[in-house]
Design a protein around this motif. Sequence first.
Motif, short mmCIF file in Angstrom:
data_model
loop_
_atom_site.label_atom_id
_atom_site.label_comp_id
_atom_site.label_asym_id
_atom_site.label_seq_id
_atom_site.Cartn_x
_atom_site.Cartn_y
_atom_site.Cartn_z
N THR A 48 63.90 93.46 65.51
CA THR A 48 62.35 93.03 64.94
C THR A 48 62.16 94.36 64.24
O THR A 48 61.88 95.42 64.81
CB THR A 48 61.64 93.05 66.31
OG1 THR A 48 61.94 91.88 67.19
CG2 THR A 48 59.98 92.67 65.92
N TRP A 49 61.85 94.00 62.94
CA TRP A 49 61.23 95.04 61.88
C TRP A 49 59.89 95.06 61.94
O TRP A 49 59.16 94.05 61.67
CB TRP A 49 61.87 94.71 60.60
CG TRP A 49 63.42 94.63 60.36
CD1 TRP A 49 64.14 93.48 60.73
CD2 TRP A 49 64.24 95.64 60.54
NE1 TRP A 49 65.47 93.66 60.42
CE2 TRP A 49 65.69 95.14 60.29
CE3 TRP A 49 64.38 97.10 60.19
CZ2 TRP A 49 66.83 95.75 60.48
CZ3 TRP A 49 65.39 97.84 60.24
CH2 TRP A 49 66.72 97.19 60.22
N LEU A 50 59.47 96.48 62.46
CA LEU A 50 58.05 96.83 62.52
C LEU A 50 57.61 97.26 61.21
O LEU A 50 57.96 97.92 60.63
CB LEU A 50 57.95 97.63 63.88
CG LEU A 50 58.49 96.96 65.05
CD1 LEU A 50 58.46 98.50 66.10
CD2 LEU A 50 57.71 96.00 65.53
N THR A 51 56.16 97.02 61.21
CA THR A 51 55.61 97.69 60.16
C THR A 51 54.11 97.64 60.38
O THR A 51 53.72 97.60 61.65
CB THR A 51 55.55 96.50 58.76
OG1 THR A 51 54.92 97.43 57.82
CG2 THR A 51 54.89 95.20 59.04
N TRP A 52 52.86 98.18 59.50
CA TRP A 52 51.65 98.36 59.79
C TRP A 52 50.74 97.18 59.18
O TRP A 52 51.30 96.57 58.29
CB TRP A 52 51.25 99.61 59.18
CG TRP A 52 51.11 99.59 57.96
CD1 TRP A 52 50.06 99.31 56.99
CD2 TRP A 52 52.23 100.13 56.90
NE1 TRP A 52 50.54 99.79 55.61
CE2 TRP A 52 51.69 100.02 55.77
CE3 TRP A 52 53.38 100.45 57.42
CZ2 TRP A 52 52.56 100.64 54.59
CZ3 TRP A 52 54.21 101.14 56.23
CH2 TRP A 52 54.00 100.98 54.92
N GLN A 53 49.84 96.71 59.74
CA GLN A 53 48.84 95.73 59.11
C GLN A 53 47.46 95.97 59.49
O GLN A 53 47.08 96.90 59.97
CB GLN A 53 49.15 94.29 59.78
CG GLN A 53 50.69 93.88 59.86
CD GLN A 53 51.06 92.69 60.60
OE1 GLN A 53 50.62 92.26 61.49
NE2 GLN A 53 52.08 91.94 60.07
N PHE A 54 46.48 95.42 58.66
CA PHE A 54 45.21 95.58 58.83
C PHE A 54 44.67 94.35 59.42
O PHE A 54 44.67 93.29 59.15
CB PHE A 54 44.53 95.78 57.50
CG PHE A 54 45.03 97.35 56.95
CD1 PHE A 54 44.66 98.29 57.63
CD2 PHE A 54 45.78 97.51 56.15
CE1 PHE A 54 45.06 99.80 57.04
CE2 PHE A 54 46.43 98.51 55.44
CZ PHE A 54 45.98 99.82 56.14
N LYS A 55 43.33 94.52 60.37
CA LYS A 55 42.75 93.55 60.71
C LYS A 55 41.42 93.96 60.73
O LYS A 55 40.97 95.09 61.15
CB LYS A 55 43.17 92.97 62.03
CG LYS A 55 42.94 93.87 63.45
CD LYS A 55 43.25 93.25 64.54
CE LYS A 55 42.82 94.07 65.61
NZ LYS A 55 42.80 93.61 67.17
#
Length: 151
Positions: free
Chosen positions: A138-145
């Motif tokens: 599972t390749w993790l990243t950052w996101q915005f909410k």
Amino acid sequence: MERTRTPVVQGWFTEEDAEGGFRLLGTRCSACTAVFFPREDAHCRNPHCPGGGELAEVPLSPRGRVWSYTDGRYRPPAPYASDPAVPWDPYTLVAVELEAEGMVVLGQGAPGVTVADLAVGMEVEVVGGVLHEDATTTWLTWQFKPVGGVA
């Protein structure tokens, strides 16, 4: 089989900071106090820096304000992993001016966040997310909410 959780880029974020939350990681120059993201480990990129400073890792603001946004309606080219046999789902891109640093960072919107949910100046927070999954990783990243969730 359980997948290995792996950051898409090592050292750019942490899933657990001192306050227990997800944070982007940058570096700060001790000579001029400039902050960089993506991180800089070799030398200060500030052309006005007097020099001689050390670069130290710093957690970046967990919140910021939407500076700009758009949607991605095309399948990106390699090295992005995407199965051409699977229908393409558009995704939201958000440029966020971080609260304390004043720098703009680009990232995907969290799942369920569309351009209809965003407005310039809206407060958002950085959260962990999944960029891609394969059979083993599972390749993790950052996101915005949006703060307070999607309207």
